[in-house]
Design a protein around this motif. Structure first.
Motif, PDB file in Angstrom:
ATOM      1  N   THR A  31      38.748  32.653  46.772  1.00 18.41           N
ATOM      2  CA  THR A  31      37.700  33.297  45.999  1.00 18.41           C
ATOM      3  C   THR A  31      38.041  33.181  44.519  1.00 18.41           C
ATOM      4  O   THR A  31      39.144  33.543  44.092  1.00 18.41           O
ATOM      5  N   ALA A  32      37.098  32.659  43.745  1.00 16.06           N
ATOM      6  CA  ALA A  32      37.281  32.518  42.304  1.00 16.06           C
ATOM      7  C   ALA A  32      36.336  33.474  41.593  1.00 16.06           C
ATOM      8  O   ALA A  32      35.127  33.456  41.819  1.00 16.06           O
ATOM      9  N   LEU A  33      36.880  34.337  40.760  1.00 17.48           N
ATOM     10  CA  LEU A  33      36.072  35.333  40.064  1.00 17.48           C
ATOM     11  C   LEU A  33      36.398  35.333  38.574  1.00 17.48           C
ATOM     12  O   LEU A  33      37.550  35.121  38.181  1.00 17.48           O
ATOM     13  N   THR A  34      35.390  35.586  37.779  1.00 16.06           N
ATOM     14  CA  THR A  34      35.610  35.741  36.343  1.00 16.06           C
ATOM     15  C   THR A  34      34.648  36.795  35.819  1.00 16.06           C
ATOM     16  O   THR A  34      33.653  37.135  36.465  1.00 16.06           O
ATOM     17  N   HIS A  35      34.963  37.313  34.660  1.00 16.78           N
ATOM     18  CA  HIS A  35      34.062  38.267  34.007  1.00 16.78           C
ATOM     19  C   HIS A  35      33.897  37.789  32.572  1.00 16.78           C
ATOM     20  O   HIS A  35      34.820  37.868  31.765  1.00 16.78           O
ATOM     21  N   SER A  36      32.724  37.253  32.263  1.00 18.81           N
ATOM     22  CA  SER A  36      32.509  36.664  30.948  1.00 18.81           C
ATOM     23  C   SER A  36      31.090  36.941  30.471  1.00 18.81           C
ATOM     24  O   SER A  36      30.141  36.906  31.251  1.00 18.81           O
ATOM     25  N   ASP A  37      30.965  37.212  29.184  1.00 13.47           N
ATOM     26  CA  ASP A  37      29.651  37.409  28.585  1.00 13.47           C
ATOM     27  C   ASP A  37      29.047  36.089  28.108  1.00 13.47           C
ATOM     28  O   ASP A  37      27.915  36.043  27.667  1.00 13.47           O
ATOM     29  N   GLY A  38      29.831  35.025  28.230  1.00 11.17           N
ATOM     30  CA  GLY A  38      29.379  33.721  27.775  1.00 11.17           C
ATOM     31  C   GLY A  38      28.596  32.994  28.841  1.00 11.17           C
ATOM     32  O   GLY A  38      28.279  33.541  29.900  1.00 11.17           O
ATOM     33  N   PRO A  39      28.262  31.720  28.578  1.00 11.15           N
ATOM     34  CA  PRO A  39      27.500  30.923  29.548  1.00 11.15           C
ATOM     35  C   PRO A  39      28.331  30.624  30.789  1.00 11.15           C
ATOM     36  O   PRO A  39      29.568  30.695  30.755  1.00 11.15           O
ATOM     37  N   PRO A  40      27.681  30.289  31.915  1.00  9.99           N
ATOM     38  CA  PRO A  40      28.418  29.953  33.136  1.00  9.99           C
ATOM     39  C   PRO A  40      29.380  28.784  32.894  1.00  9.99           C
ATOM     40  O   PRO A  40      29.081  27.873  32.132  1.00  9.99           O
ATOM     41  N   HIS A  41      30.522  28.831  33.523  1.00 10.64           N
ATOM     42  CA  HIS A  41      31.504  27.760  33.397  1.00 10.64           C
ATOM     43  C   HIS A  41      32.243  27.608  34.717  1.00 10.64           C
ATOM     44  O   HIS A  41      32.347  28.550  35.500  1.00 10.64           O
ATOM     45  N   LYS A  42      32.719  26.419  34.967  1.00 15.24           N
ATOM     46  CA  LYS A  42      33.377  26.125  36.238  1.00 15.24           C
ATOM     47  C   LYS A  42      34.827  26.614  36.221  1.00 15.24           C
ATOM     48  O   LYS A  42      35.477  26.599  35.170  1.00 15.24           O
ATOM     49  N   PRO A  43      35.334  27.024  37.397  1.00  8.52           N
ATOM     50  CA  PRO A  43      36.752  27.400  37.461  1.00  8.52           C
ATOM     51  C   PRO A  43      37.634  26.183  37.262  1.00  8.52           C
ATOM     52  O   PRO A  43      37.222  25.048  37.492  1.00  8.52           O
ATOM     53  N   SER A  44      38.838  26.419  36.819  1.00  9.10           N
ATOM     54  CA  SER A  44      39.778  25.324  36.621  1.00  9.10           C
ATOM     55  C   SER A  44      40.088  24.661  37.951  1.00  9.10           C
ATOM     56  O   SER A  44      39.998  25.272  39.014  1.00  9.10           O
ATOM     57  N   SER A  45      40.465  23.398  37.904  1.00  8.53           N
ATOM     58  CA  SER A  45      40.725  22.638  39.126  1.00  8.53           C
ATOM     59  C   SER A  45      42.208  22.543  39.440  1.00  8.53           C
ATOM     60  O   SER A  45      42.612  21.776  40.307  1.00  8.53           O
ATOM     61  N   ASP A  46      43.031  23.320  38.719  1.00  6.86           N
ATOM     62  CA  ASP A  46      44.476  23.210  38.909  1.00  6.86           C
ATOM     63  C   ASP A  46      45.032  24.263  39.867  1.00  6.86           C
ATOM     64  O   ASP A  46      46.213  24.562  39.860  1.00  6.86           O
ATOM     65  N   VAL A  47      44.173  24.829  40.696  1.00 12.93           N
ATOM     66  CA  VAL A  47      44.617  25.820  41.675  1.00 12.93           C
ATOM     67  C   VAL A  47      45.377  25.097  42.797  1.00 12.93           C
ATOM     68  O   VAL A  47      44.876  24.143  43.387  1.00 12.93           O
ATOM     69  N   VAL A  48      46.570  25.548  43.075  1.00 11.99           N
ATOM     70  CA  VAL A  48      47.372  24.943  44.140  1.00 11.99           C
ATOM     71  C   VAL A  48      46.899  25.499  45.478  1.00 11.99           C
ATOM     72  O   VAL A  48      46.958  26.714  45.703  1.00 11.99           O
ATOM     73  N   PRO A  49      46.401  24.659  46.373  1.00 15.33           N
ATOM     74  CA  PRO A  49      45.912  25.164  47.666  1.00 15.33           C
ATOM     75  C   PRO A  49      47.058  25.704  48.521  1.00 15.33           C
ATOM     76  O   PRO A  49      48.171  25.162  48.483  1.00 15.33           O
ATOM     77  N   PRO A  50      46.822  26.758  49.257  1.00 18.74           N
ATOM     78  CA  PRO A  50      47.874  27.306  50.118  1.00 18.74           C
ATOM     79  C   PRO A  50      48.142  26.387  51.307  1.00 18.74           C
ATOM     80  O   PRO A  50      47.295  25.585  51.700  1.00 18.74           O
ATOM     81  N   LYS A  51      49.340  26.514  51.857  1.00 16.46           N
ATOM     82  CA  LYS A  51      49.709  25.747  53.049  1.00 16.46           C
ATOM     83  C   LYS A  51      50.072  26.723  54.160  1.00 16.46           C
ATOM     84  O   LYS A  51      50.721  27.742  53.907  1.00 16.46           O
ATOM     85  N   PHE A  52      49.674  26.388  55.373  1.00 15.18           N
ATOM     86  CA  PHE A  52      49.936  27.273  56.506  1.00 15.18           C
ATOM     87  C   PHE A  52      50.447  26.505  57.725  1.00 15.18           C
ATOM     88  O   PHE A  52      50.353  26.990  58.844  1.00 15.18           O
ATOM     89  N   GLU A  53      50.992  25.308  57.513  1.00 13.00           N
ATOM     90  CA  GLU A  53      51.449  24.501  58.643  1.00 13.00           C
ATOM     91  C   GLU A  53      52.622  25.141  59.391  1.00 13.00           C
ATOM     92  O   GLU A  53      52.721  25.047  60.609  1.00 13.00           O
ATOM     93  N   THR A  54      53.508  25.806  58.651  1.00  8.95           N
ATOM     94  CA  THR A  54      54.668  26.458  59.254  1.00  8.95           C
ATOM     95  C   THR A  54      54.714  27.922  58.827  1.00  8.95           C
ATOM     96  O   THR A  54      53.995  28.331  57.904  1.00  8.95           O
ATOM     97  N   PHE A  55      55.580  28.690  59.486  1.00  9.65           N
ATOM     98  CA  PHE A  55      55.732  30.091  59.087  1.00  9.65           C
ATOM     99  C   PHE A  55      56.206  30.179  57.649  1.00  9.65           C
ATOM    100  O   PHE A  55      55.707  31.004  56.873  1.00  9.65           O
TER     101      PHE A  55
END
Length: 202
Positions: A115-139
């Motif tokens: 979930t990506a959330l922001t609070h801004s009074d400015g125009p809509p803008h896209k979230p950054s793309s540098d979010v590291v995705p989680p991994k769940f392959e192992t404990f």
């Protein structure tokens, strides 16, 4: 890196910690069921963040309950899940992985959401793309991916600054598998499955 502080508690407090862990796990399941029933709603971000708080706190309490048993009442004063897990001996880590594989196989789906959330009074803008995705392959992947979730999620609103995006992981299937694995390990340790396999209390 500073070493985490340890505190000394009566050994039987592991039972209280485990009971609290189970209660928070139950609450997490209730929240996940609520979200699943209203999956088309756009107003579920708060429930998903609340799920993150309850499930990660449950994991912390399970880890500490097991540590209290194994170290004669000594436990880390720490919220970082991976730091606590890193102090576990190899036989316990192997058992957690075995438990995790079993529970993951039983999961209907193994997806996650960010979930990506922001609070801004400015125009809509896209979230950054540098979010590291989680991994769940192992404990261990699961613990690393949720390691700081409790601290990050419980006061999520405080990070809502103008034009900055904040992210929260929602992964009920792998997180449930992680918590069930910890619950299993608590039972296994308490009944003596690891007796003689490593030096306890160290």
């Amino acid at each position: 890196m500073a070493k985490s502080r340890e505190i000394k508690l009566p050994t039987l407090t592991h039972q209280t910690a485990k009971e609290q862990a189970t209660s928070f796990f139950d609450i997490s399941n209730d929240i996940a069921n609520k979200i699943a029933a209203k999956k088309n709603s756009v107003d579920l971000y708060a429930d998903k963040i609340t799920y993150a708080v309850n499930s990660s706190f449950s994991a912390e309490l399970y880890l500490k309950a097991i540590m209290i048993m194994g170290k004669g009442g000594r436990v880390m004063a720490e919220h970082d899940l991976f730091k606590i897990y890193s102090n576990f001996p190899a036989p316990l880590k192997s058992a957690l992985q075995e438990n995790y594989e079993k529970h993951m196989k039983a999961m209907p789906q193994q997806t996650y959401e960010i979930t990506a959330l922001t609070h801004s009074d400015g125009p809509p803008h896209k979230p950054s793309s540098d979010v590291v995705p989680p991994k769940f392959e192992t404990f261990e992947d699961a613990i690393k991916s949720t390691s700081k979730m409790f601290v990050e999620a419980r006061y999520f609103f405080e990070k809502m600054k103008s034009k900055e995006w904040n992210f929260s992981i929602y992964a009920p299937s792998p997180i449930s598998a992680m918590l069930n694995s910890l619950d299993d390990l608590y039972v296994q340790y308490k009944r003596g499955d690891f007796k003689g396999r490593f030096k306890s209390g160290s």
